[in-house]
Design a protein around this motif. Structure first.
Motif, PDB file in Angstrom:
ATOM      1  N   ARG A 171       0.840  -1.195   0.000  1.00 11.87           N
ATOM      2  CA  ARG A 171       0.000   0.000   0.000  1.00 11.87           C
ATOM      3  C   ARG A 171       0.877   1.249   0.000  1.00 11.87           C
ATOM      4  O   ARG A 171       1.772   1.375   0.824  1.00 11.87           O
ATOM      5  CB  ARG A 171      -0.910   0.021   1.220  1.00 11.87           C
ATOM      6  N   SER A 172       0.579   2.143  -0.925  1.00 10.70           N
ATOM      7  CA  SER A 172       1.286   3.418  -0.971  1.00 10.70           C
ATOM      8  C   SER A 172       0.611   4.405  -0.030  1.00 10.70           C
ATOM      9  O   SER A 172      -0.480   4.159   0.494  1.00 10.70           O
ATOM     10  CB  SER A 172       1.298   3.962  -2.407  1.00 10.70           C
ATOM     11  N   LEU A 173       1.265   5.543   0.152  1.00 15.87           N
ATOM     12  CA  LEU A 173       0.688   6.593   1.007  1.00 15.87           C
ATOM     13  C   LEU A 173      -0.625   7.099   0.429  1.00 15.87           C
ATOM     14  O   LEU A 173      -1.544   7.463   1.175  1.00 15.87           O
ATOM     15  CB  LEU A 173       1.674   7.754   1.153  1.00 15.87           C
ATOM     16  N   GLU A 174      -0.735   7.107  -0.892  1.00 16.60           N
ATOM     17  CA  GLU A 174      -1.978   7.559  -1.509  1.00 16.60           C
ATOM     18  C   GLU A 174      -3.137   6.637  -1.155  1.00 16.60           C
ATOM     19  O   GLU A 174      -4.253   7.086  -0.853  1.00 16.60           O
ATOM     20  CB  GLU A 174      -1.809   7.658  -3.029  1.00 16.60           C
ATOM     21  N   ARG A 175      -2.879   5.320  -1.175  1.00 18.37           N
ATOM     22  CA  ARG A 175      -3.929   4.363  -0.833  1.00 18.37           C
ATOM     23  C   ARG A 175      -4.303   4.450   0.647  1.00 18.37           C
ATOM     24  O   ARG A 175      -5.458   4.379   1.028  1.00 18.37           O
ATOM     25  CB  ARG A 175      -3.475   2.944  -1.181  1.00 18.37           C
TER      26      ARG A 175
END
Length: 352
Positions: free
Chosen positions: A41-45
């Motif tokens: 998971r990225s920070l955006e997600r």
């Protein structure tokens, strides 16, 4: 994300010294750690999965705060309901209206003083130029309608006074009541000063301003001494008041065409010099090398004797950091061509 949310994620991932990093540094450190650990998971997600932060409901209001004699700071809030109603009513531009209300009541304003300033529709604060200082102003927040025009008012600020651009002209002198029937004695009670001051400052300033001319000219006191000495050498031809025995029209033998009367008379008059101005309240002010105290707003005012002769007052202001300096030198001259005065204590009987 907020800084607290980023720190929480950095703590879960084991980022060292996360509490000392800025938001940009935290984003970079978290991304690097996610790549190292294969985090899917990225920070955006992560941010998309978070619930939006709760925001208190805004209340429509506008606040007018004078910053200095030439500029004022205005900030405002607009509730979602008021903004939505204004847009449905055809609002096109968010504006601030500045009105001069000096000396008026009941929400009225002086004619031809209303100024309208267009601001950004998403802004919540603005700096406004003030038309005139030392006046009362009120700000109205609203929308300008498109098309045929019109005005949608949202809120009014409180009335605030913009300070004056120049030092105050009010002089808080202490006046001493006196009677024309009797000259006030030196022991008469004077009103107490508003605050404790250096009683010798004025005289020291005068002595400093006149030191270089003290041997070049004579003041009114010196002329009195010369007249008194001349009167003694001539056998007392003149009285202490400056009038001889012939001044009343009588001869020395007392024969004259008018009835004789005898009474005393007196006159006192003098002048003083007032030096005043203003500078930064934190500055150090000196006049002729003598430090002069400043008021809380940076103004100063000194009263010094204004006797015959020449006076020079070099005024210098030094900033608190010692880097900046401003100065001005003033020169004054007084002369007394005639002086036939005397105090009541020296009044003598004269023929009239």
């Amino acid at each position: 994300m907020t800084l607290r949310q980023l720190r929480q994620i950095a703590s879960d991932l084991g980022v060292s010294l996360y509490s000392r990093k800025s938001k940009e540094e935290l984003v970079e450190a978290i991304s690097t750690r996610q790549v190292e650990e294969g985090e899917g998971r990225s920070l955006e997600r992560i941010e998309a999965e978070m619930a939006p932060a709760p925001r208190p409901a805004a209340e429509t209001r506008v606040v007018f705060l004078p910053r200095d004699p030439q500029w004022a700071y205005v900030f405002w809030d607009i509730s979602e309901d008021d903004r939505s109603d204004a847009l449905h009513a055809g609002a096109s531009q968010l504006c601030l209206r500045v009105a001069d209300v000096t000396g008026l009541a009941g929400g009225s304003a002086h004619p031809h003083t209303l100024q309208e300033v267009v601001v950004d529709s998403h802004a919540t604060e603005w700096y406004l130029p003030v038309p005139l200082s030392d006046r009362d102003y009120r700000v109205e927040l609203g929308y300008r309608k498109g098309g045929g025009g019109g005005w949608i008012s949202l809120a009014f600020s409180s009335v605030a006074r913009v300070p004056s651009l120049h030092p105050s002209e009010q002089i808080l002198d202490q006046f001493v009541p006196f009677s024309l029937d009797a000259f006030p004695s030196a022991s008469a009670s004077l009103p107490a000063p508003a605050e404790a001051v250096d009683s010798g400052l004025h005289e020291r300033l005068y002595q400093s301003a006149t030191s270089q001319w003290r041997r070049l000219g004579r003041g009114s006191e010196a002329f009195h001494e010369i007249d008194a000495a001349a009167g003694l050498e001539s056998g007392g031809a003149f009285s202490a008041s400056g009038a001889g025995p012939w001044a009343s029209g009588r001869s020395a033998s007392g024969i004259g065409g008018v009835g004789s009367r005898q009474r005393s008379f007196w006159l006192v008059a003098d002048a003083e010099l007032i030096v005043y101005g203003a500078t930064d309240p934190a500055a150090r002010l000196s006049i002729g090398g003598e430090e002069v105290p400043l008021s809380a707003d940076g103004t100063f005012r000194v009263q010094v004797p204004f006797r015959d002769g020449q006076q020079l007052y070099p005024i210098e202001a030094l900033a608190a950091d010692g880097e900046q300096k401003r100065s001005i030198t003033m020169e004054f001259r007084r002369s007394t061509p005639e002086d036939n005065s005397n105090p009541a204590s020296q009044a003598v009987a004269e023929w009239f």
